[in-house]
Design a protein around this motif. Structure first.
Motif, PDB file in Angstrom:
ATOM      1  N   THR A 237       0.665 -11.454  17.898  1.00  0.00           N
ATOM      2  CA  THR A 237      -0.676 -10.894  17.731  1.00  0.00           C
ATOM      3  C   THR A 237      -1.071 -10.050  18.932  1.00  0.00           C
ATOM      4  N   LYS A 238      -0.868 -10.596  20.131  1.00  0.00           N
ATOM      5  CA  LYS A 238      -1.247  -9.871  21.343  1.00  0.00           C
ATOM      6  C   LYS A 238      -0.385  -8.619  21.529  1.00  0.00           C
ATOM      7  N   TYR A 239       0.864  -8.679  21.097  1.00  0.00           N
ATOM      8  CA  TYR A 239       1.736  -7.493  21.160  1.00  0.00           C
ATOM      9  C   TYR A 239       1.216  -6.407  20.224  1.00  0.00           C
ATOM     10  N   LEU A 240       0.863  -6.782  19.002  1.00  0.00           N
ATOM     11  CA  LEU A 240       0.361  -5.802  18.044  1.00  0.00           C
ATOM     12  C   LEU A 240      -0.929  -5.150  18.522  1.00  0.00           C
ATOM     13  N   LEU A 241      -1.778  -5.923  19.179  1.00  0.00           N
ATOM     14  CA  LEU A 241      -3.061  -5.394  19.641  1.00  0.00           C
ATOM     15  C   LEU A 241      -2.886  -4.279  20.679  1.00  0.00           C
ATOM     16  N   LYS A 242      -1.755  -4.226  21.347  1.00  0.00           N
ATOM     17  CA  LYS A 242      -1.502  -3.153  22.303  1.00  0.00           C
ATOM     18  C   LYS A 242      -1.420  -1.794  21.616  1.00  0.00           C
ATOM     19  N   PHE A 243      -1.127  -1.803  20.307  1.00  0.00           N
ATOM     20  CA  PHE A 243      -0.919  -0.554  19.568  1.00  0.00           C
ATOM     21  C   PHE A 243      -2.061  -0.220  18.616  1.00  0.00           C
ATOM     22  N   ARG A 244      -3.160  -0.970  18.678  1.00  0.00           N
ATOM     23  CA  ARG A 244      -4.208  -0.783  17.674  1.00  0.00           C
ATOM     24  C   ARG A 244      -4.871   0.580  17.747  1.00  0.00           C
ATOM     25  N   ARG A 245      -4.791   1.257  18.898  1.00  0.00           N
ATOM     26  CA  ARG A 245      -5.406   2.578  19.029  1.00  0.00           C
ATOM     27  C   ARG A 245      -4.412   3.725  18.791  1.00  0.00           C
ATOM     28  N   ALA A 246      -3.177   3.390  18.454  1.00  0.00           N
ATOM     29  CA  ALA A 246      -2.192   4.436  18.167  1.00  0.00           C
ATOM     30  C   ALA A 246      -2.619   5.192  16.905  1.00  0.00           C
ATOM     31  N   PRO A 247      -2.598   6.521  16.930  1.00  0.00           N
ATOM     32  CA  PRO A 247      -3.089   7.291  15.775  1.00  0.00           C
ATOM     33  C   PRO A 247      -2.091   7.339  14.616  1.00  0.00           C
ATOM     34  N   TYR A 248      -2.630   7.378  13.422  1.00  0.00           N
ATOM     35  CA  TYR A 248      -1.837   7.602  12.208  1.00  0.00           C
ATOM     36  C   TYR A 248      -2.770   8.169  11.148  1.00  0.00           C
ATOM     37  N   GLU A 249      -2.184   8.749  10.109  1.00  0.00           N
ATOM     38  CA  GLU A 249      -2.963   9.392   9.053  1.00  0.00           C
ATOM     39  C   GLU A 249      -2.788   8.652   7.733  1.00  0.00           C
ATOM     40  N   ASP A 250      -3.758   8.837   6.841  1.00  0.00           N
ATOM     41  CA  ASP A 250      -3.690   8.193   5.530  1.00  0.00           C
ATOM     42  C   ASP A 250      -2.415   8.571   4.786  1.00  0.00           C
ATOM     43  N   ALA A 251      -2.008   9.811   4.938  1.00  0.00           N
ATOM     44  CA  ALA A 251      -0.787  10.263   4.257  1.00  0.00           C
ATOM     45  C   ALA A 251       0.442   9.501   4.762  1.00  0.00           C
ATOM     46  N   GLN A 252       0.434   9.129   6.034  1.00  0.00           N
ATOM     47  CA  GLN A 252       1.548   8.358   6.587  1.00  0.00           C
ATOM     48  C   GLN A 252       1.543   6.923   6.052  1.00  0.00           C
ATOM     49  N   VAL A 253       0.348   6.363   5.908  1.00  0.00           N
ATOM     50  CA  VAL A 253       0.234   5.023   5.321  1.00  0.00           C
ATOM     51  C   VAL A 253       0.777   5.036   3.894  1.00  0.00           C
ATOM     52  N   ALA A 254       0.404   6.056   3.140  1.00  0.00           N
ATOM     53  CA  ALA A 254       0.863   6.172   1.755  1.00  0.00           C
ATOM     54  C   ALA A 254       2.378   6.324   1.696  1.00  0.00           C
ATOM     55  N   ARG A 255       2.931   7.021   2.656  1.00  0.00           N
ATOM     56  CA  ARG A 255       4.385   7.231   2.681  1.00  0.00           C
ATOM     57  C   ARG A 255       5.117   5.910   2.935  1.00  0.00           C
ATOM     58  N   VAL A 256       4.605   5.117   3.874  1.00  0.00           N
ATOM     59  CA  VAL A 256       5.214   3.808   4.139  1.00  0.00           C
ATOM     60  C   VAL A 256       5.080   2.912   2.913  1.00  0.00           C
ATOM     61  N   CYS A 257       3.911   2.935   2.280  1.00  0.00           N
ATOM     62  CA  CYS A 257       3.670   2.117   1.093  1.00  0.00           C
ATOM     63  C   CYS A 257       4.648   2.484  -0.028  1.00  0.00           C
ATOM     64  N   ASP A 258       4.829   3.771  -0.277  1.00  0.00           N
ATOM     65  CA  ASP A 258       5.760   4.224  -1.316  1.00  0.00           C
ATOM     66  C   ASP A 258       7.188   3.797  -0.993  1.00  0.00           C
ATOM     67  N   LEU A 259       7.535   3.860   0.273  1.00  0.00           N
ATOM     68  CA  LEU A 259       8.883   3.479   0.705  1.00  0.00           C
ATOM     69  C   LEU A 259       9.140   2.001   0.432  1.00  0.00           C
ATOM     70  N   LEU A 260       8.180   1.157   0.765  1.00  0.00           N
ATOM     71  CA  LEU A 260       8.343  -0.281   0.574  1.00  0.00           C
ATOM     72  C   LEU A 260       8.317  -0.659  -0.911  1.00  0.00           C
ATOM     73  N   LYS A 261       7.515   0.047  -1.682  1.00  0.00           N
ATOM     74  CA  LYS A 261       7.490  -0.225  -3.120  1.00  0.00           C
ATOM     75  C   LYS A 261       8.810   0.180  -3.770  1.00  0.00           C
ATOM     76  N   CYS A 262       9.451   1.194  -3.229  1.00  0.00           N
ATOM     77  CA  CYS A 262      10.721   1.676  -3.775  1.00  0.00           C
ATOM     78  C   CYS A 262      11.889   0.774  -3.378  1.00  0.00           C
ATOM     79  N   HIS A 263      11.923   0.368  -2.115  1.00  0.00           N
ATOM     80  CA  HIS A 263      13.072  -0.382  -1.583  1.00  0.00           C
ATOM     81  C   HIS A 263      12.823  -1.876  -1.452  1.00  0.00           C
ATOM     82  N   GLY A 264      11.578  -2.308  -1.594  1.00  0.00           N
ATOM     83  CA  GLY A 264      11.268  -3.703  -1.302  1.00  0.00           C
ATOM     84  C   GLY A 264      11.039  -3.877   0.194  1.00  0.00           C
ATOM     85  N   ASP A 265      10.926  -5.111   0.630  1.00  0.00           N
ATOM     86  CA  ASP A 265      10.702  -5.367   2.053  1.00  0.00           C
ATOM     87  C   ASP A 265      11.825  -4.750   2.887  1.00  0.00           C
TER      88      ASP A 265
END
Length: 210
Positions: free
Chosen positions: A131-159
């Motif tokens: 948890t504390k490790y993840l919190l170090k990256f909470r301000r790292a920028p990303y875009e909605d389109a990138q979230v959608a891309r990761v989501c599509d990838l995981l839905k296609c390949h599974g975990d």
């Protein structure tokens, strides 16, 4: 607003503030154990929002009226809970067990669950370190389109393992951005294992609670 002010720092008590992105404000804590509990809620994808000192609860023990100021209130998709943060030894005292049972009864009538978090719930490893490790990256920028891309990838390949995800994305998303997505509860990982290249990333099922 809080129902009471946080106790100020003293030689016997450490207090502070946690900058919560989930709540859009600073959350005040009154002990290091409470601070660690807040860290867990901040990265818990099931916790929609939370707040400190959220209410005053009136209850009776042996006919005598008492007031209780909860540490935290957390709202999830299908539930809302009051959390009492207490060192394990204090939580096990018979007088506190009696109080907690009556408080739980009062809160249940108002539609709230009541749970007591001690070191055993808050500080198991490697969950807290993750948890504390993840919190170090909470301000790292990303875009909605990138979230959608990761989501599509995981839905296609599974975990997928963390390293596999970055490789298949071909540099379109940075490691800090992917960690920020996990930190903000957009994707899930197994907190029972240390975070590393082999960590599995999972699509979160909306509305799911455990």
């Amino acid at each position: 607003m809080r129902t009471r002010n946080v106790v100020r720092q003293s030689p016997h008590r450490v207090t502070g503030k946690f900058a919560s992105a989930k709540n859009g404000r600073a959350i005040q804590w009154e002990s290091r154990l409470e601070r660690d509990a807040i860290c867990l809620l901040e990265t818990d994808p099931r916790a929609v929002r939370f707040r400190e000192q959220p209410a005053v609860v009136k209850y009776r023990v042996n006919g005598e009226l008492h007031e209780y100021y909860p540490d935290l209130r957390v709202e999830r998709a299908r539930s809302k809970d009051i959390i009492e943060v207490k060192p394990f030894d204090e939580a096990q005292r018979p007088e506190n067990q009696e109080r907690f049972a009556e408080i739980a009864r009062v809160l249940e009538a108002d539609g709230f669950g009541f749970v007591v978090w001690t070191e055993k719930e808050i500080r198991p490893q490697p969950r807290l370190d993750n948890t504390k490790y993840l919190l170090k990256f909470r301000r790292a920028p990303y875009e909605d389109a990138q979230v959608a891309r990761v989501c599509d990838l995981l839905k296609c390949h599974g975990d997928l393992r963390f390293s596999q995800t970055l490789e298949l994305l071909g540099g379109a998303i940075t490691k800090p951005a992917l960690l920020a997505m996990v930190c903000h509860g957009l994707f899930a990982i197994d907190h029972a294992e240390p975070i590393g290249p082999n960590t599995l990333i999972t699509v979160i099922q909306k509305g799911a609670e455990s």
